[in-house]
Design an enzyme around this catalytic site. Structure first.
Site, PDB file in Angstrom:
ATOM      1  N   SER A 151      -9.360   0.481   3.697  1.00 27.02           N
ATOM      2  CA  SER A 151     -10.560   0.400   2.857  1.00 27.02           C
ATOM      3  C   SER A 151     -11.746   0.046   3.738  1.00 27.02           C
ATOM      4  CB  SER A 151     -10.386  -0.695   1.794  1.00 27.02           C
ATOM      5  OG  SER A 151     -11.615  -0.929   1.130  1.00 27.02           O
ATOM      6  N   TYR A 164      -8.417  -9.623   0.009  1.00 29.04           N
ATOM      7  CA  TYR A 164      -8.202  -8.166   0.086  1.00 29.04           C
ATOM      8  C   TYR A 164      -8.823  -7.609   1.368  1.00 29.04           C
ATOM      9  CZ  TYR A 164      -8.766  -3.240  -1.453  1.00 29.04           C
ATOM     10  OH  TYR A 164      -8.756  -1.860  -1.561  1.00 29.04           O
ATOM     11  N   LYS A 168      -6.800  -5.527   4.393  1.00 26.60           N
ATOM     12  CA  LYS A 168      -7.108  -4.153   4.802  1.00 26.60           C
ATOM     13  C   LYS A 168      -7.467  -4.103   6.294  1.00 26.60           C
ATOM     14  CE  LYS A 168      -6.325  -2.018   0.889  1.00 26.60           C
ATOM     15  NZ  LYS A 168      -5.262  -1.005   0.749  1.00 26.60           N
TER      16      LYS A 168
HETATM   17  N1  LIG Z   1     -10.565   2.462  -5.785  1.00 27.70           N
HETATM   18  C1  LIG Z   1     -11.265   2.080  -4.722  1.00 27.70           C
HETATM   19  O1  LIG Z   1     -12.507   1.901  -4.780  1.00 27.70           O
HETATM   20  C2  LIG Z   1     -10.575   1.889  -3.394  1.00 27.70           C
HETATM   21  C3  LIG Z   1     -11.376   1.750  -2.255  1.00 27.70           C
HETATM   22  C4  LIG Z   1     -10.773   1.586  -1.020  1.00 27.70           C
HETATM   23  C5  LIG Z   1      -9.384   1.561  -0.924  1.00 27.70           C
HETATM   24  N2  LIG Z   1      -8.632   1.686  -2.041  1.00 27.70           N
HETATM   25  C6  LIG Z   1      -7.173   1.659  -1.883  1.00 27.70           C
HETATM   26  O2  LIG Z   1      -6.620   2.835  -2.409  1.00 27.70           O
HETATM   27  C7  LIG Z   1      -5.263   2.588  -2.809  1.00 27.70           C
HETATM   28  C8  LIG Z   1      -5.029   3.147  -4.205  1.00 27.70           C
HETATM   29  O3  LIG Z   1      -5.824   2.415  -5.128  1.00 27.70           O
HETATM   30  P1  LIG Z   1      -6.443   3.043  -6.467  1.00 27.70           P
HETATM   31  O4  LIG Z   1      -7.849   2.640  -6.482  1.00 27.70           O
HETATM   32  O5  LIG Z   1      -6.075   4.473  -6.607  1.00 27.70           O
HETATM   33  O6  LIG Z   1      -5.676   2.143  -7.554  1.00 27.70           O
HETATM   34  P2  LIG Z   1      -5.035   2.443  -8.975  1.00 27.70           P
HETATM   35  O7  LIG Z   1      -5.701   3.579  -9.670  1.00 27.70           O
HETATM   36  O8  LIG Z   1      -4.964   1.142  -9.656  1.00 27.70           O
HETATM   37  O9  LIG Z   1      -3.557   2.955  -8.600  1.00 27.70           O
HETATM   38  C9  LIG Z   1      -2.667   2.109  -7.944  1.00 27.70           C
HETATM   39  C10 LIG Z   1      -1.306   2.778  -7.901  1.00 27.70           C
HETATM   40  O10 LIG Z   1      -0.423   1.944  -7.154  1.00 27.70           O
HETATM   41  C11 LIG Z   1       0.708   1.592  -7.967  1.00 27.70           C
HETATM   42  N3  LIG Z   1       1.149   0.280  -7.513  1.00 27.70           N
HETATM   43  C12 LIG Z   1       0.489  -0.898  -7.574  1.00 27.70           C
HETATM   44  N4  LIG Z   1       1.217  -1.890  -7.044  1.00 27.70           N
HETATM   45  C13 LIG Z   1       2.372  -1.326  -6.615  1.00 27.70           C
HETATM   46  C14 LIG Z   1       3.540  -1.816  -5.986  1.00 27.70           C
HETATM   47  N5  LIG Z   1       3.670  -3.104  -5.685  1.00 27.70           N
HETATM   48  N6  LIG Z   1       4.546  -0.946  -5.698  1.00 27.70           N
HETATM   49  C15 LIG Z   1       4.428   0.369  -5.989  1.00 27.70           C
HETATM   50  N7  LIG Z   1       3.333   0.901  -6.592  1.00 27.70           N
HETATM   51  C16 LIG Z   1       2.329   0.062  -6.901  1.00 27.70           C
HETATM   52  C17 LIG Z   1       0.193   1.689  -9.395  1.00 27.70           C
HETATM   53  O11 LIG Z   1       1.197   1.892 -10.379  1.00 27.70           O
HETATM   54  P3  LIG Z   1       2.007   0.651 -11.081  1.00 27.70           P
HETATM   55  O12 LIG Z   1       0.971  -0.274 -11.617  1.00 27.70           O
HETATM   56  O13 LIG Z   1       2.867   1.299 -12.113  1.00 27.70           O
HETATM   57  O14 LIG Z   1       2.823   0.057  -9.993  1.00 27.70           O
HETATM   58  C18 LIG Z   1      -0.667   2.949  -9.263  1.00 27.70           C
HETATM   59  O15 LIG Z   1       0.143   4.117  -9.255  1.00 27.70           O
HETATM   60  C19 LIG Z   1      -5.063   1.075  -2.673  1.00 27.70           C
HETATM   61  O16 LIG Z   1      -4.417   0.782  -1.454  1.00 27.70           O
HETATM   62  C20 LIG Z   1      -6.488   0.538  -2.635  1.00 27.70           C
HETATM   63  O17 LIG Z   1      -6.575  -0.694  -1.959  1.00 27.70           O
HETATM   64  C21 LIG Z   1      -9.188   1.863  -3.274  1.00 27.70           C
END
Ligand SMILES: NC(=O)c1ccc[n+]([C@@H]2O[C@H](COP(=O)([O-])OP(=O)(O)OC[C@H]3O[C@@H](n4cnc5c(N)ncnc54)[C@H](OP(=O)(O)O)[C@@H]3O)[C@@H](O)[C@H]2O)c1
Length: 258
Positions: A151, A164, A168
């Site tokens: 991130s 967090y 990262k």
């Molecule tokens: N959105 C942003 O602005 C952003 C920015 C930078 C980086 N990121 C990174 O991108 C990645 C994806 O995030 P997102 O924003 O797409 O989040 P999201 O929409 O909340 O999706 C998260 C996914 O991870 C699964 N998950 C969560 N904890 C888990 C665990 N312990 N084991 C297995 N699966 C798990 C969730 O399903 P369940 O709840 O069913 O487990 C879901 O499928 C993360 O690493 C996040 O830090 C996001």
């Protein structure tokens, strides 16, 4: 007709690609694109039903997907997810360590230690363990591409997400370290550092106008992203198009870190 050299370079035809946290959000967008590129994709999340649903949708759209539910916050969980994917797909050429969590908002020094541990288990140890099992079970003998979802928070820390941010930043170091350790086994390890993306994880940031405007006000493009806008970077890093790229961190942040 054989694929064009351009299509071939970005193709994942016949490859196995396991994407953690792919029932929704960024992981799901990556799974959709990888399936379009010909991979058999592994849909992982804690909730089995959501994995089954996502896999069924991809299969109904003409792709190939299997559901591999499991918690990547423990060694047994990681081992079980890799094993289940290999049993169904037969190979694991691409591993996207995308699952991430952030149960704690606020400064690092104020963070509850239980929350810090949970963040560490999923965001840092999860990718290390997943890579360990994928390497020993398949990649060591066959090569592969590992992509860690870091991130911008790991590069340019914001006050709101202290624990967090640190996780990262650690994941970026894990990426560089593993690229050194695995390069001669033909395993490339890279990271993507997204900016603000509209997903459930970032709901509070996107939907609180003060926070949203503070963040996008620092970007060159002046907006947040849709999850599909991160997937192209993942396809580049997964495919032969990036065959000489390893140990890199690709920012996909609308110009936040410029
Ligand atoms: N959105 C942003 O602005 C952003 C920015 C930078 C980086 N990121 C990174 O991108 C990645 C994806 O995030 P997102 O924003 O797409 O989040 P999201 O929409 O909340 O999706 C998260 C996914 O991870 C699964 N998950 C969560 N904890 C888990 C665990 N312990 N084991 C297995 N699966 C798990 C969730 O399903 P369940 O709840 O069913 O487990 C879901 O499928 C993360 O690493 C996040 O830090 C996001």
């Amino acid at each position: 007709m054989p694929p064009s050299p351009l299509a071939e370079r970005f193709s994942l035809a016949g490859r196995g690609a396991l994407i953690t946290g792919s029932s929704r959000g960024i992981g799901r967008a990556i799974a959709d694109l990888f399936a379009d590129a010909g991979a058999i994709v592994g849909i992982n999340a804690r909730h089995a039903e959501a994995c089954e649903e996502a896999a069924a949708e991809i299969n109904a759209a003409g792709g190939k997907a299997v559901a591999v539910a499991g918690h990547v916050g423990s060694a047994e969980g990681c081992e079980g997810v890799v094993r289940a994917f290999l049993e169904q797909a037969g190979r694991i050429d691409v591993l996207v360590n995308n699952a991430g969590t952030n149960p704690q908002f606020g400064p690092l020094l104020d963070a509850d230690e239980g929350a810090i541990n949970r963040i560490w288990e999923v965001n840092v140890l999860g990718p290390v363990r997943m890579t360990r099992y994928a390497v020993s079970a398949w990649m060591r003998d066959n090569g592969g591409s590992v992509i860690n979802m870091a991130s911008v928070a790991g590069i340019k820390p914001e006050a709101l997400t202290g624990a967090y941010n640190a996780s990262k930043a650690a994941l970026i170091s894990v990426t560089r370290t593993l690229s050194r350790e695995l390069g001669t086994s033909r395993i490339r390890v890279n990271a993507i550092a997204p900016g603000l993306v509209e997903t459930r994880l970032a709901k509070v940031l996107v939907e609180t106008p003060q926070i949203h405007d503070h963040i996008v006000g620092q970007t060159a493009l002046g907006r947040h992203a849709d999850p599909s806008e991160i997937a192209g970077a993942a396809l580049f890093l997964a495919s032969d198009a990036s065959s000489f790229v390893t140990g890199s961190v690709l920012t996909v942040d609308g110009g936040w870190t410029v």
